[in-house]
Scaffold this motif. Structure first.
Motif, PDB file in Angstrom:
ATOM      1  N   ARG A  22      -0.026  -8.228  -9.186  1.00  0.00           N
ATOM      2  CA  ARG A  22      -0.531  -7.269  -8.198  1.00  0.00           C
ATOM      3  C   ARG A  22      -1.373  -7.960  -7.139  1.00  0.00           C
ATOM      4  O   ARG A  22      -2.120  -8.883  -7.441  1.00  0.00           O
ATOM      5  N   ASP A  24      -4.032  -6.815  -3.915  1.00  0.00           N
ATOM      6  CA  ASP A  24      -4.750  -5.847  -3.081  1.00  0.00           C
ATOM      7  C   ASP A  24      -5.201  -6.568  -1.817  1.00  0.00           C
ATOM      8  O   ASP A  24      -6.131  -7.384  -1.878  1.00  0.00           O
ATOM      9  N   LEU A  32       1.330  -8.817   4.840  1.00  0.00           N
ATOM     10  CA  LEU A  32       1.054  -9.313   3.495  1.00  0.00           C
ATOM     11  C   LEU A  32       2.129 -10.323   3.111  1.00  0.00           C
ATOM     12  O   LEU A  32       3.313 -10.103   3.358  1.00  0.00           O
ATOM     13  N   PHE A  49       5.656  -8.938   4.154  1.00  0.00           N
ATOM     14  CA  PHE A  49       5.697  -7.510   4.463  1.00  0.00           C
ATOM     15  C   PHE A  49       4.955  -7.235   5.756  1.00  0.00           C
ATOM     16  O   PHE A  49       3.867  -7.759   5.997  1.00  0.00           O
ATOM     17  N   THR A  52       5.091  -1.305   5.205  1.00  0.00           N
ATOM     18  CA  THR A  52       5.761  -1.041   3.937  1.00  0.00           C
ATOM     19  C   THR A  52       7.039  -1.831   3.759  1.00  0.00           C
ATOM     20  O   THR A  52       7.543  -1.967   2.637  1.00  0.00           O
ATOM     21  N   ARG A  69       5.845  -2.793  -1.571  1.00  0.00           N
ATOM     22  CA  ARG A  69       4.557  -2.436  -0.952  1.00  0.00           C
ATOM     23  C   ARG A  69       4.691  -0.994  -0.459  1.00  0.00           C
ATOM     24  O   ARG A  69       4.724  -0.739   0.733  1.00  0.00           O
ATOM     25  N   SER A  73      -0.200  -0.977   1.540  1.00  0.00           N
ATOM     26  CA  SER A  73      -1.417  -1.722   1.191  1.00  0.00           C
ATOM     27  C   SER A  73      -1.149  -2.597  -0.030  1.00  0.00           C
ATOM     28  O   SER A  73      -0.699  -3.731   0.140  1.00  0.00           O
ATOM     29  N   SER A  75       0.526  -4.510  -3.031  1.00  0.00           N
ATOM     30  CA  SER A  75       1.885  -5.010  -3.252  1.00  0.00           C
ATOM     31  C   SER A  75       2.009  -5.502  -4.686  1.00  0.00           C
ATOM     32  O   SER A  75       1.044  -5.969  -5.292  1.00  0.00           O
ATOM     33  N   CYS A  92      -1.146 -14.565  -2.967  1.00  0.00           N
ATOM     34  CA  CYS A  92      -0.939 -13.482  -2.012  1.00  0.00           C
ATOM     35  C   CYS A  92      -1.894 -13.702  -0.841  1.00  0.00           C
ATOM     36  O   CYS A  92      -3.016 -14.190  -1.030  1.00  0.00           O
ATOM     37  N   SER A  94      -3.075 -11.911   3.196  1.00  0.00           N
ATOM     38  CA  SER A  94      -2.901 -10.835   4.177  1.00  0.00           C
ATOM     39  C   SER A  94      -3.492 -11.278   5.513  1.00  0.00           C
ATOM     40  O   SER A  94      -4.353 -12.161   5.570  1.00  0.00           O
TER      41      SER A  94
END
Lengths: 115, 111
Positions: A22, A24, A32, A49, A52, A69, A73, A75, A92, A94
């Motif tokens: 996961r 955030d 992302l 991403f 979405t 996603r 938000s 993913s 991950c 962003s």
């Protein structure tokens, strides 16, 4: 939150099992990214991403890997029928907008070990 | 695939010395970024230099970019033990929307 959060921080799974990782992102970041990093190597792009939708999934190594996603938000990176070669750090990141003229903020990663 | 290649692969210096790391890449770019990674965890953005810039400074960091040679260098002046980390360059690729990383330089600063 204050930064990109990834859970779990470590995951050990048996070969053949399914795992979900996961991410955030920072609130308000539309872009992302998922990366995979093996020991002694640089991060390797998996998927990007924008909102979405997956704008670029060219780095996913095969159809065992999938990411979603759904609300633009959080993913989730999903790996089916895990193999020992999937063992790596999964990162991950962003960024505020799509495209990369802005910095990407990375989470601390999930270290996946397939035994 | 990885576009950037850093050299050296590893660098060991004494505290107070300057550290220079180089990065070469293959395709045209919009920008090049340098990141730092401690102990194999998350990466931290250091500096971004655009393709129309030749040099950029941030504190003890100095980055140069030579698009004709497709290369960049990161200079850390007056190094400290806390600078010990892996350093990566990353490019976006002219049509890309993803960062492509090199294999990194491992810097060790001895106190």
């Amino acid at each position: 939150g204050a930064g990109v959060s990834q859970t779990p921080s470590n995951k050990v799974t048996e070969k053949g099992k399914y795992v979900e990782l996961r991410c955030d992102p920072i609130s308000g970041h539309t872009a992302l990214y998922w990366y995979r990093q093996s020991l002694g190597q640089g991060p390797e792009f998996l998927i990007y991403f924008q909102g979405t939708g997956a704008a670029d999934d060219s780095g996913l190594p095969n159809d065992r890997f999938f990411a979603v996603r759904p609300e633009g938000s959080v993913s989730t990176l999903k790996i089916q029928r895990t193999e020992r070669g999937d063992s790596a750090m999964y990162l991950c990141a962003s960024s505020l907008i799509g495209g990369l003229n802005t910095e990407a903020f990375f989470g601390q990663g999930t270290r996946l070990t397939v035994v | 695939s990885q576009q950037g290649e850093e050299d050296p692969q590893a660098l060991s210096i004494q505290e107070g010395e300057n550290a220079t790391m180089n990065c070469s890449y293959k395709t045209s770019i919009n920008n090049l970024q340098w990141y730092r990674q401690n102990s194999g965890r998350g990466l931290v953005h250091l500096i971004l230099i655009r393709s129309n810039e030749r040099e950029k400074h941030s504190g003890r960091l100095r980055v140069t970019l030579d698009t004709s040679k497709k290369s960049s260098s990161l200079l850390i002046t007056a190094s400290r033990a806390a600078d010990t980390a892996s350093y990566f360059c990353a490019t976006d690729g002219y049509y890309g929307n993803k960062l492509v990383f090199g294999a990194g330089t491992i810097l060790r600063v001895k106190s």
